[in-house]
Design a protein around this motif. Structure first.
Motif, PDB file in Angstrom:
ATOM      1  N   UNK A 102       7.015 -37.201  44.960  1.00 38.38           N
ATOM      2  CA  UNK A 102       5.691 -37.152  44.349  1.00 38.38           C
ATOM      3  C   UNK A 102       5.371 -35.769  43.773  1.00 38.38           C
ATOM      4  N   UNK A 103       6.239 -34.813  43.969  1.00 35.13           N
ATOM      5  CA  UNK A 103       5.955 -33.439  43.526  1.00 35.13           C
ATOM      6  C   UNK A 103       5.637 -33.411  42.033  1.00 35.13           C
ATOM      7  N   UNK A 104       4.543 -32.735  41.699  1.00 35.49           N
ATOM      8  CA  UNK A 104       4.161 -32.563  40.297  1.00 35.49           C
ATOM      9  C   UNK A 104       3.396 -31.253  40.170  1.00 35.49           C
ATOM     10  N   UNK A 105       2.541 -31.123  39.140  1.00 34.44           N
ATOM     11  CA  UNK A 105       1.860 -29.844  38.935  1.00 34.44           C
ATOM     12  C   UNK A 105       0.824 -29.549  40.005  1.00 34.44           C
ATOM     13  N   UNK A 106       0.381 -30.560  40.770  1.00 36.33           N
ATOM     14  CA  UNK A 106      -0.613 -30.339  41.825  1.00 36.33           C
ATOM     15  C   UNK A 106      -0.044 -30.520  43.231  1.00 36.33           C
ATOM     16  N   UNK A 107       1.032 -31.241  43.363  1.00 31.66           N
ATOM     17  CA  UNK A 107       1.648 -31.490  44.665  1.00 31.66           C
ATOM     18  C   UNK A 107       2.935 -30.673  44.745  1.00 31.66           C
ATOM     19  N   UNK A 108       3.069 -29.860  45.783  1.00 30.68           N
ATOM     20  CA  UNK A 108       4.256 -29.032  45.946  1.00 30.68           C
ATOM     21  C   UNK A 108       4.900 -29.337  47.294  1.00 30.68           C
ATOM     22  N   UNK A 109       6.224 -29.424  47.274  1.00 32.45           N
ATOM     23  CA  UNK A 109       6.979 -29.697  48.500  1.00 32.45           C
ATOM     24  C   UNK A 109       7.248 -28.406  49.265  1.00 32.45           C
ATOM     25  N   UNK A 110       7.022 -28.490  50.573  1.00 33.29           N
ATOM     26  CA  UNK A 110       7.361 -27.392  51.482  1.00 33.29           C
ATOM     27  C   UNK A 110       8.041 -27.998  52.697  1.00 33.29           C
ATOM     28  N   UNK A 111       8.824 -27.199  53.365  1.00 39.45           N
ATOM     29  CA  UNK A 111       9.504 -27.698  54.563  1.00 39.45           C
ATOM     30  C   UNK A 111       9.700 -26.556  55.556  1.00 39.45           C
ATOM     31  N   UNK A 112      10.115 -26.942  56.755  1.00 41.63           N
ATOM     32  CA  UNK A 112      10.418 -25.966  57.808  1.00 41.63           C
ATOM     33  C   UNK A 112      11.889 -25.608  57.708  1.00 41.63           C
ATOM     34  N   UNK A 113      12.169 -24.315  57.644  1.00 46.23           N
ATOM     35  CA  UNK A 113      13.558 -23.866  57.550  1.00 46.23           C
ATOM     36  C   UNK A 113      14.309 -24.183  58.835  1.00 46.23           C
ATOM     37  N   UNK A 114      15.525 -24.730  58.675  1.00 44.72           N
ATOM     38  CA  UNK A 114      16.373 -25.122  59.811  1.00 44.72           C
ATOM     39  C   UNK A 114      17.768 -24.551  59.601  1.00 44.72           C
ATOM     40  N   UNK A 115      18.353 -24.046  60.666  1.00 48.46           N
ATOM     41  CA  UNK A 115      19.718 -23.528  60.594  1.00 48.46           C
ATOM     42  C   UNK A 115      20.604 -24.403  61.474  1.00 48.46           C
ATOM     43  N   UNK A 116      21.664 -24.975  60.859  1.00 50.50           N
ATOM     44  CA  UNK A 116      22.569 -25.857  61.588  1.00 50.50           C
ATOM     45  C   UNK A 116      23.920 -25.182  61.804  1.00 50.50           C
TER      46      UNK A 116
END
Length: 867
Positions: A734-748
């Protein structure tokens, strides 16, 4: 049943107070009879006895009058009301002693120190409905505070309930009938189970008279039914406390337009003043920020947190004050050390007003007032406008301090009826009686020597017996020298006994000296108390300024101790935080270092932060953090960050965590949907919305569909600044000019996973639920089997285009014209495939089949967002 006169008197008094437990004074005890006795003996564990009432025995229990307060406190804390009937007449007089109820103690009008919490107001609230409008009137008798609010329209009920939750009062009065009585009862049962309910009929009240007795006309409510509600509340307070209550002299309007609105869910979810665990203060934002040194300051800080400001100008004034104190360590130390010496002004003054203050209260007042000149002088060099106002607002009461210094001993007893509270040298009459009481033998010896010298009778002596009292005895050999002022009292075999006016006066004084001392001390004490009441308004105003200063110093102490920074206030609709920290979590962490995070939400390019990532990685903490820092900025506090710019928000909404509303029979999922519905109904472009894991209480497809629809609705209709955390990774498209994706950084590293707790731009494609299950301690064979099942599912979906290939349909902005109820309704309907499979086609007639096909087509159109 034939009754004794005393029992008749008891029953007549009880008839006037059927809803209260009657404490009936009999000598040194308060006695209870009949049903009251049974109830009190059960609730307090007292022995139930009986008393003769002529032919029958009446159940009875009692408590000593000098220890009654602790028993009354226990009953009031259990929600009961207690009427105190005292002996008004002379108990030594013949006949039945007159008794009268002198006060009624209820959960909302209690004034004893043991029943009140220093850091909390003790409100009593009244609800009065007229037509489609509801009036709320509330007061705190212990501080003199009184206010009102009005609620109408479709949101009236919810707004009222939110306010009641903030007040968390122990007693509520309902006047007449309420159209929402059932909903109110459910709300109280769930959120305010300790609140006692008082029902009151709509009696004729002198509305104008009551309001004029307490408040300036300029502060009266504009609407007549709200005036009536306020007057009924004040009337109730007079009936129970039974004094003129002149300390209740401030009336203000609860104007929601001036404050950031926090609804019940947000107050609970963010744990601002009460934690979710037990409703206490520990591990709340209030707990973190509370370095106040006075009870008034602690109560005011709670109010600031529950009613954050909207006006940038007003917030900046508070921030200026906090900044000045934060930047001057010496000033902060002096303010807090002086505030530490100040007792609870507001409640001290109330006890003085209602006549329950003892000598220790006056000593506490003296010590408090004595600090004010030093505090006022210390603030003389203040620069910020708010501190300058505090400095000028603090009064100096040197005359009262001097009076109390002269009059009241440093360590008086609690009881006013035992004497020992007035200093020597304050009152000549009192001093004389004290001398008589303590030095009676010496004074008699001095009088005897004076009489011998003036009469020339060397054998004269002064004596005492119980029959004649004090006398002057002269042997017969000396009677010729007896002066005319001697009055013969008794003739003995070898002596005559006389009295004089001086000796009679001395006898009166010495025999009644101790009783007279107590009477004089009590009279002097009440005179002093009355003189202080003349300054009540000025001291109340000073108490309010001291509370503000204490809160500013508390926020400055938190800022200095924890490394908070001053936020920059703007009106551009943006929230920007660099290296922000959660104010509660960072305090709780003992061995771990809190990982700071940035946030940038605005109406230009990031209106919605769509946050994905594993459980336990910090998504909820991060979202709460943004909300709490915004709230802190709007109360005028520094914030835990390296840099922060905040544009005030009108409301903060949260949907966090899972909970059941078992009282009203609602499941976890229904509670979640109710909260989401509230948010979508009331949120505006200027709101901050926190949504955590929407849709997880139902099936995967239903939940994912609901989550997507909610995001789209906020994106296209509401435009609120939103943080939306989800496990549905499919939503990241759904990412567009108003919706931005963020996530929690994970190290595997192989099978090991490390959560870095850092929010980064991008999307996650895993939830690491099995890894979290391992951390939680699930048996190894369970987690291994779970991994095998997951691998099989992922293989199947990749090959067959299953779960991973499903993309719920997007709704174009032009098609988003349906109202929220229609959207939410379609989400809860059975799926199209379930409806088709449920049909018994072979049993249908052609016409029935055609009708059913038409219905399914309409259902499909609705689910696609088409008309």
């Amino acid at each position: 049943m034939e009754l004794t006169p005393m029992m008749q008197q008891y029953l007549e008094t009880k008839k006037q107070h059927p809803d209260e437990i009657l404490f009936f004074r009999l000598g040194d005890f308060y006695e209870m009879f009949f049903e009251d006795a049974k109830l009190v003996s059960r609730e307090l564990g007292l022995t139930l006895t009986s008393r003769s009432s002529n032919k029958d025995k009446a159940p009875m229990c009692g408590v000593p009058y000098h220890a009654a307060e602790s028993y009354i406190t226990k009953l009031v804390n259990k929600g009961y009301k207690v009427a105190i009937a005292e002996q008004i007449g002379d108990p030594k007089a013949k006949g039945l002693t007159k008794r009268e109820v002198v006060k009624i103690i209820t959960p909302g009008t209690v004034l004893s120190e043991s029943s009140l919490h220093d850091a909390q107001n003790n409100y009593i609230a009244l609800i009065f409905e007229e037509g489609e409008a509801v009036a709320l009137a509330a007061a705190d008798v212990s501080t003199g505070e009184c206010f009102y609010g009005t609620y109408e329209g479709k949101d009236a009920q919810q707004m009222l309930f939110d306010e009641l939750y903030r007040l968390m009062m122990p007693e509520m009065i309902i006047v007449g009938e309420l159209s929402f009585r059932k909903e109110l009862a459910e709300f109280m049962e769930l959120r305010m189970p300790q609140c006692s309910l008082t029902l009151r009929v709509k009696d004729a009240v002198d509305v104008k008279g009551r309001l004029a007795q307490h408040f300036d006309k300029g502060s009266w409510p504009k609407r007549e039914f709200v005036q009536e509600a306020t007057a009924i509340l004040i009337d109730y307070l007079h009936e129970t406390v039974k004094t003129d209550l002149s300390h209740i002299n401030r009336l203000f309007y609860l104007d929601a337009s001036e404050n950031l609105v926090l609804d019940t869910y947000t107050l609970r979810n963010l744990e601002i003043v009460r934690n979710l665990r037990d409703g206490g203060k520990k591990d709340t934002l209030l707990d973190v920020l509370d370095f106040t040194k006075t009870a008034m300051g602690s109560r005011l800080l709670r109010k600031w947190l529950e009613y954050p400001l909207l006006s940038v100008e007003k917030i900046e004034r508070r921030l200026d004050g906090v900044a000045e104190i934060t930047g001057d360590f010496s000033l902060r130390e002096d303010i807090q050390s002086h505030c530490r010496e100040i007792f609870d002004f507001e409640r001290l003054l109330t006890r003085i007003e209602v006549g329950t203050a003892n000598a220790r209260d006056l000593v506490a007042l003296k010590l408090s007032l004595r600090v004010l000149p030093f505090l006022k002088a210390r603030l003389a060099a203040s620069v910020s406008s708010l501190l300058c106002e505090v400095q000028s607002g603090i009064g100096v009461f040197e005359d009262i301090v001097a009076l109390l210094e002269r009059a009241i001993v440093e360590e008086p007893g609690i009881s006013l009826r035992e004497g020992g509270i007035i200093k020597n040298g304050y009152n000549e009459e009192l001093d004389e009686y004290r001398v008589i009481s303590h030095d009676s033998k010496k004074l008699l010896q001095e009088m005897e020597e004076r009489e011998k010298e003036s009469t020339g009778i060397k054998t004269l002596k002064i004596g005492y017996n119980k029959v004649f009292g004090y006398y002057i005895e002269v042997r017969h050999s000396g009677t010729a020298l007896v002066p005319d002022r001697y009055i013969r009292k008794q003739t003995l075999a070898n002596a005559e006994r006389y009295i004089t006016e001086e000796l009679k006066e001395f006898e009166t004084k010495i025999l009644g000296a101790q009783e007279k001392i107590v009477q004089i001390e009590y009279r002097l004490f009440t005179e002093i108390r009355e003189s202080i009441k003349m300054e009540l308004g000025r001291i109340q105003e000073t108490a309010q300024w001291i509370a503000r200063l204490d809160v500013l110093a508390s926020l400055a102490e938190a800022a200095g101790r924890y490394g908070y920074v001053r936020p920059k206030l703007t009106n551009n609709g943006e929230i920007f935080i660099r290296d922000g920290r959660h104010p509660l979590v960072e305090r709780i962490l003992k061995n771990d270092l809190f990982v700071p995070n940035d946030a940038a939400i605005n109406h230009r390019d990031c209106e919605i932060m769509l946050i994905t990532g594993p459980n336990m990685a910090g998504k909820s903490t991060y979202m709460r953090q943004v909300a709490l820092l915004t709230l802190m900025a709007q109360i005028g506090s520094f914030v835990p960050a390296k840099e922060a710019e905040v544009s005030p928000v009108d409301r903060i909404f949260t949907r966090i965590g899972a909970s059941d509303d078992l009282v009203s029979g609602q499941s976890t999922f229904m509670v979640e949907m109710n909260e989401v519905a509230q948010i979508l109904k009331y949120a505006t472009k200027n709101s901050l919305v926190i949504l955590d894991e929407i849709g997880r209480g139902t099936s995967t497809f239903d939940g994912m569909s609901i989550a997507r629809a909610v995001v789209e609705y906020i994106r296209n209709r509401v435009h609120a600044k939103t943080l939306f955390a989800t496990h549905y990774h499919e939503l990241t498209d759904m990412e567009d000019e108003f919706i931005k994706n963020y996530c929690i950084a994970v190290k595997e590293r192989g099978t090991k996973v490390v959560f870095l707790r850092r929010i980064i731009q991008g999307s996650a494609d895993k939830s690491y639920g099995i890894h979290v299950a391992r951390l939680a301690g699930l048996p190894q064979n369970v987690t291994q089997r779970a991994q095998e099942i997951l691998d099989d599912i992922e293989t199947c979906t990749d090959e067959d285009g299953g779960i991973g290939a499903i993309k719920p349909p997007k709704l174009a902005a032009k098609d988003m014209v349906q109202e929220l109820p229609a959207v939410m309704g379609s989400l809860f309907s059975a799926s199209l495939s379930d409806a088709i499979l449920a049909l018994d086609v072979m049993a249908m007639t052609p016409l029935e089949a055609l009708n059913e096909l038409y219905r399914l087509q309409q259902q499909a159109r609705e689910e696609e967002g088409k008309r």
